[in-house]
Design an enzyme around this catalytic site. Structure first.
Site, mmCIF file in Angstrom:
data_model
loop_
_atom_site.group_PDB
_atom_site.id
_atom_site.type_symbol
_atom_site.label_atom_id
_atom_site.label_comp_id
_atom_site.label_asym_id
_atom_site.label_seq_id
_atom_site.Cartn_x
_atom_site.Cartn_y
_atom_site.Cartn_z
ATOM 1 N N ARG B 120 0.807 -1.230 0.000
ATOM 2 C CA ARG B 120 0.000 0.000 0.000
ATOM 3 C C ARG B 120 0.834 1.271 0.000
ATOM 4 O O ARG B 120 0.376 2.329 0.442
ATOM 5 C CB ARG B 120 -0.961 0.023 1.199
ATOM 6 C CG ARG B 120 -1.919 -1.168 1.214
ATOM 7 C CD ARG B 120 -3.113 -0.923 2.125
ATOM 8 N NE ARG B 120 -3.842 -2.154 2.296
ATOM 9 C CZ ARG B 120 -3.645 -3.002 3.309
ATOM 10 N NH1 ARG B 120 -2.772 -2.706 4.246
ATOM 11 N NH2 ARG B 120 -4.345 -4.109 3.381
ATOM 12 N N LYS B 142 2.073 11.033 -11.406
ATOM 13 C CA LYS B 142 1.184 10.132 -12.157
ATOM 14 C C LYS B 142 1.936 8.849 -12.449
ATOM 15 O O LYS B 142 3.005 8.864 -13.065
ATOM 16 C CB LYS B 142 0.769 10.772 -13.473
ATOM 17 C CG LYS B 142 -0.372 11.745 -13.355
ATOM 18 C CD LYS B 142 -0.948 11.992 -14.740
ATOM 19 C CE LYS B 142 -2.051 13.016 -14.710
ATOM 20 N NZ LYS B 142 -2.596 13.234 -16.063
ATOM 21 N N GLU B 184 6.815 17.171 -25.830
ATOM 22 C CA GLU B 184 6.269 17.606 -24.535
ATOM 23 C C GLU B 184 6.813 18.982 -24.154
ATOM 24 O O GLU B 184 6.119 19.782 -23.529
ATOM 25 C CB GLU B 184 6.594 16.580 -23.436
ATOM 26 C CG GLU B 184 6.007 15.192 -23.660
ATOM 27 C CD GLU B 184 4.521 15.076 -23.296
ATOM 28 O OE1 GLU B 184 3.925 16.049 -22.799
ATOM 29 O OE2 GLU B 184 3.947 13.989 -23.512
ATOM 30 N N LYS B 226 5.497 22.427 -14.648
ATOM 31 C CA LYS B 226 4.790 21.257 -14.129
ATOM 32 C C LYS B 226 4.653 21.320 -12.616
ATOM 33 O O LYS B 226 3.593 21.020 -12.065
ATOM 34 C CB LYS B 226 5.503 19.973 -14.542
ATOM 35 C CG LYS B 226 4.755 18.733 -14.101
ATOM 36 C CD LYS B 226 4.676 17.687 -15.156
ATOM 37 C CE LYS B 226 3.679 16.618 -14.781
ATOM 38 N NZ LYS B 226 3.783 15.455 -15.654
ATOM 39 N N GLU B 236 -5.738 16.479 -10.751
ATOM 40 C CA GLU B 236 -6.312 16.793 -12.037
ATOM 41 C C GLU B 236 -7.798 17.117 -11.984
ATOM 42 O O GLU B 236 -8.570 16.723 -12.843
ATOM 43 C CB GLU B 236 -6.070 15.627 -13.008
ATOM 44 C CG GLU B 236 -6.113 16.064 -14.445
ATOM 45 C CD GLU B 236 -5.550 14.997 -15.366
ATOM 46 O OE1 GLU B 236 -4.520 14.396 -15.078
ATOM 47 O OE2 GLU B 236 -6.173 14.785 -16.389
ATOM 48 N N ARG B 240 -4.500 20.975 -13.910
ATOM 49 C CA ARG B 240 -3.549 19.958 -14.342
ATOM 50 C C ARG B 240 -3.971 19.303 -15.656
ATOM 51 O O ARG B 240 -3.144 18.831 -16.417
ATOM 52 C CB ARG B 240 -3.379 18.891 -13.255
ATOM 53 C CG ARG B 240 -2.361 17.841 -13.651
ATOM 54 C CD ARG B 240 -1.865 17.024 -12.475
ATOM 55 N NE ARG B 240 -0.817 16.131 -12.936
ATOM 56 C CZ ARG B 240 -0.051 15.412 -12.157
ATOM 57 N NH1 ARG B 240 -0.204 15.492 -10.858
ATOM 58 N NH2 ARG B 240 0.877 14.625 -12.651
ATOM 59 N N ASN B 244 -2.580 17.710 -20.511
ATOM 60 C CA ASN B 244 -2.944 16.658 -21.463
ATOM 61 C C ASN B 244 -3.184 17.200 -22.866
ATOM 62 O O ASN B 244 -3.695 16.479 -23.728
ATOM 63 C CB ASN B 244 -4.201 15.924 -20.975
ATOM 64 C CG ASN B 244 -3.921 15.114 -19.734
ATOM 65 O OD1 ASN B 244 -2.912 14.423 -19.659
ATOM 66 N ND2 ASN B 244 -4.797 15.212 -18.748
ATOM 67 N N HIS B 247 -3.043 15.071 -25.946
ATOM 68 C CA HIS B 247 -2.961 13.687 -25.495
ATOM 69 C C HIS B 247 -4.189 12.858 -25.832
ATOM 70 O O HIS B 247 -4.084 11.656 -26.045
ATOM 71 C CB HIS B 247 -2.681 13.634 -23.988
ATOM 72 C CG HIS B 247 -1.244 13.910 -23.644
ATOM 73 N ND1 HIS B 247 -0.603 15.075 -23.992
ATOM 74 C CD2 HIS B 247 -0.312 13.147 -23.003
ATOM 75 C CE1 HIS B 247 0.657 15.039 -23.566
ATOM 76 N NE2 HIS B 247 0.859 13.884 -22.967
ATOM 77 N N HIS B 251 -3.591 9.665 -27.757
ATOM 78 C CA HIS B 251 -3.922 8.329 -27.250
ATOM 79 C C HIS B 251 -4.644 7.502 -28.306
ATOM 80 O O HIS B 251 -4.477 6.297 -28.394
ATOM 81 C CB HIS B 251 -4.784 8.433 -25.989
ATOM 82 C CG HIS B 251 -4.009 8.816 -24.770
ATOM 83 N ND1 HIS B 251 -4.590 8.900 -23.520
ATOM 84 C CD2 HIS B 251 -2.709 9.113 -24.593
ATOM 85 C CE1 HIS B 251 -3.672 9.257 -22.637
ATOM 86 N NE2 HIS B 251 -2.525 9.398 -23.261
ATOM 87 N N HIS B 264 5.136 7.811 -27.792
ATOM 88 C CA HIS B 264 4.158 8.680 -27.139
ATOM 89 C C HIS B 264 4.297 10.134 -27.613
ATOM 90 O O HIS B 264 3.318 10.776 -27.990
ATOM 91 C CB HIS B 264 4.344 8.585 -25.621
ATOM 92 C CG HIS B 264 3.471 9.515 -24.843
ATOM 93 N ND1 HIS B 264 2.100 9.401 -24.816
ATOM 94 C CD2 HIS B 264 3.772 10.603 -24.084
ATOM 95 C CE1 HIS B 264 1.589 10.376 -24.062
ATOM 96 N NE2 HIS B 264 2.585 11.117 -23.613
#
Lengths: 365, 365
Positions: B120, B142, B184, B226, B236, B240, B244, B247, B251, B264
């Site tokens: 955990r 992330k 990026e 960032k 997010e 935030r 993306n 993205h 994706h 990517h």
């Protein structure tokens, strides 16, 4: 019976535990559903009892999906989590999905971990249907699955949005599961409150025949203890660790015997006896204290002796436990009845003596 | 070059990003290792370059284990995470283990998720060795893996204890990966700062030939952007999401083409062009703005046109994206260069027009 509301103050958010009898599950949980989609996760034993009603109560307002897993601790695996992910992905579920755990501790732990990890975290609700889940695993945000080499090794802290504990679900609970849940109830008394221990001694036979007023009272007290500890220490840096009383010994039993042959609560019961014996050999408990614990466990129809396990094997299995820090085994032991502590203040020899299979003369009369 | 320290203020804890050139990795990370055990996770490409040195520098103080995974986005899977768990369990690692991610974004994301979920949550450190990981994925917490039906669908928010970005690691980076990382970098300029866009336009050719002073400056600026966004909005809920940009379109490309065939960053580059075109068709950007974006992407040797994908298939794939709320697709678009927003304020027809394979005349000269 009027339902009772308790509040758990977790760091991320506060949430209610609603304890009642024969409640309308759908009506109770609707205020806590975010978004327009719901996934109910249950198992093959519990689903036939409550799923249709719950779905019917939600269907007019939400798109409702289901994922029914096989029943049992041996299915608390990555494969089961993957099945939950697959249902979520196949139904194009978004970040506003609410996952509902309908079942015992295994379903709750897995659903919680799926909720913690799907899209990095979505809403979830616990409807615990076993005593063990109602008093322990559904509250506090511990979620996870087993690794083949250790119990609950994979998981996350992820708090539910609410917990709905309906005492009526205990009617259909096998007696053996009721006993297993009672082990956790007894645990709270042993680590936190001797007066609750006395209350349990007085009421155990009524509790075991499902006096719902008394059961609700016991569940409420346990949830209060747990909520208090979780509010102070969500991530188990300190006091929360006390809730693991009996669990390090118990995990050895569960892992050694294979998940599912001993129920978790049964293993905890035998583990609490081992922890109590070690406490007594350290001079912290009297023999009469250990005797009270044993009598109460027996009244709850719980095992008080672990299966025979070689002490070296047991020590090795303890090495996989999360309570190990810097290679040293930390255990939760009792300073007195109702007063627990985390300690490594014992000799390996003394620990081994407790791990050795008991002689008939060790069983107190 | 003196190393620079930036601080990321995350809700759980603050942590440094150390940016430098030819640093002693072991010496830099030792202050951030808790406990006595370290597991280095790397891949078959990066490990031969840096692993021996790093291990040698840690060996006198810690028990050091390693888990070397195959290289590539197609291995960003549950199976790889399971391999990490197995190494941890087989070596009896405890809750005080520190995981070190030595590699690009895939290694960082997987190591982070393993750290988030083992027992955990345990300590972890990022040593990003690609430009993309240095400016983006290693910062902000992330973590995650791909589901066969969607990228980054399984994961957690879990912040590292520190990030070590050594510009010297870019020397061995394939040119195609350098370009992918630059996508990026350009993204930050487009969503947050037009003056950085101008700086990039001026310096892109020097950046592409690895002028380390300039690269370090670019990495520092991106990490600052960032860090600022993460401090405001770790999970997010709002700002935030702007990170993306490109993205959601990207994706679709990655998922449709199969992970790994498009890098990517390449998919993000083509995706940013699509987002820019939609912004222009909404009247938010001028044609000359889109032209500036296209020129800069071309200067960074990035693709500006997606592969041919049926618009209906693309829309369906978007339905799996985390940016979908209540069934409505939200996109990050540009109000102006350096100014992004989240919006669903566009007609399906307009979105489809951007998704349709471009005609030769659509490519700006």
């Amino acid at each position: 019976m009027i339902s009772e509301h308790l509040l758990v103050k977790a760091p991320s958010h506060s949430y209610p535990i609603i304890i009642g009898y024969q409640m309308d599950m759908a009506q109770q949980i609707i205020p806590y559903i975010t978004g327009h989609q719901v996934l109910i996760v249950s198992n093959e034993t519990v689903a036939p009892l409550y799923l249709d009603n719950l779905k019917a109560g939600l269907a007019s307002k939400f798109a409702v999906f289901e994922c029914i897993l096989p029943d049992g601790e041996i299915y608390k695996t990555q494969e089961s989590i993957t099945k939950i992910y697959d249902v979520l992905m196949n139904n194009h579920c978004g970040r506003d999905i609410t996952l509902v755990a309908l079942g015992g501790g295994v379903i709750g732990d897995m659903t919680g971990f799926a909720a913690a990890s799907f899209m990095r975290g979505v809403n979830f609700i616990q409807i615990p249907t076993t005593l063990l889940a109602q008093v322990d695993s559904s509250v506090g945000g511990k979620t996870g699955i087993n690794h083949p080499k250790g119990k609950n090794m994979i998981g996350a802290f992820w708090q539910p949005r609410m917990v709905l504990a309906d005492m009526a679900t205990l009617t259909t609970l096998p007696k053996r599961e009721l006993s297993a849940g009672m082990a956790e109830v007894i645990k709270y008394a042993l680590i936190m409150d001797e007066s609750f221990l006395t209350w349990l001694e007085k009421n155990m036979s009524a509790l075991m025949t499902l006096d719902f007023e008394l059961i609700a009272e016991a569940v409420k007290r346990c949830c209060q203890y747990k909520a208090q500890v979780v509010a102070e220490d969500e991530r188990e840096a300190g006091r929360r660790a006390l809730l693991n009383f009996g669990h390090t010994f118990g995990h050895v039993i569960e892992t050694h015997e294979g998940y599912g042959s001993w129920l978790h609560g049964e293993a905890v019961a035998a583990g609490m006896m081992q922890a109590a014996q070690l406490s007594q050999r350290l001079g912290w408990l009297g023999i009469e204290d250990v005797q009270r614990i044993q009598s109460l466990l027996l009244a709850a129809k719980l095992p008080i002796v672990p299966p025979p396990i070689d002490p070296q094997v047991a020590l090795d299995l303890m090495g996989h436990d999360k309570k190990v820090k810097k290679g040293q085994i930390n255990l939760i032991l009792l300073k007195a009845l109702g007063d627990a502590c985390v300690t490594d203040d014992f000799s390996p020899t003394l620990l081994e003596s407790v791990l050795a299979p008991p002689l008939p003369s060790d069983i107190l009369e």
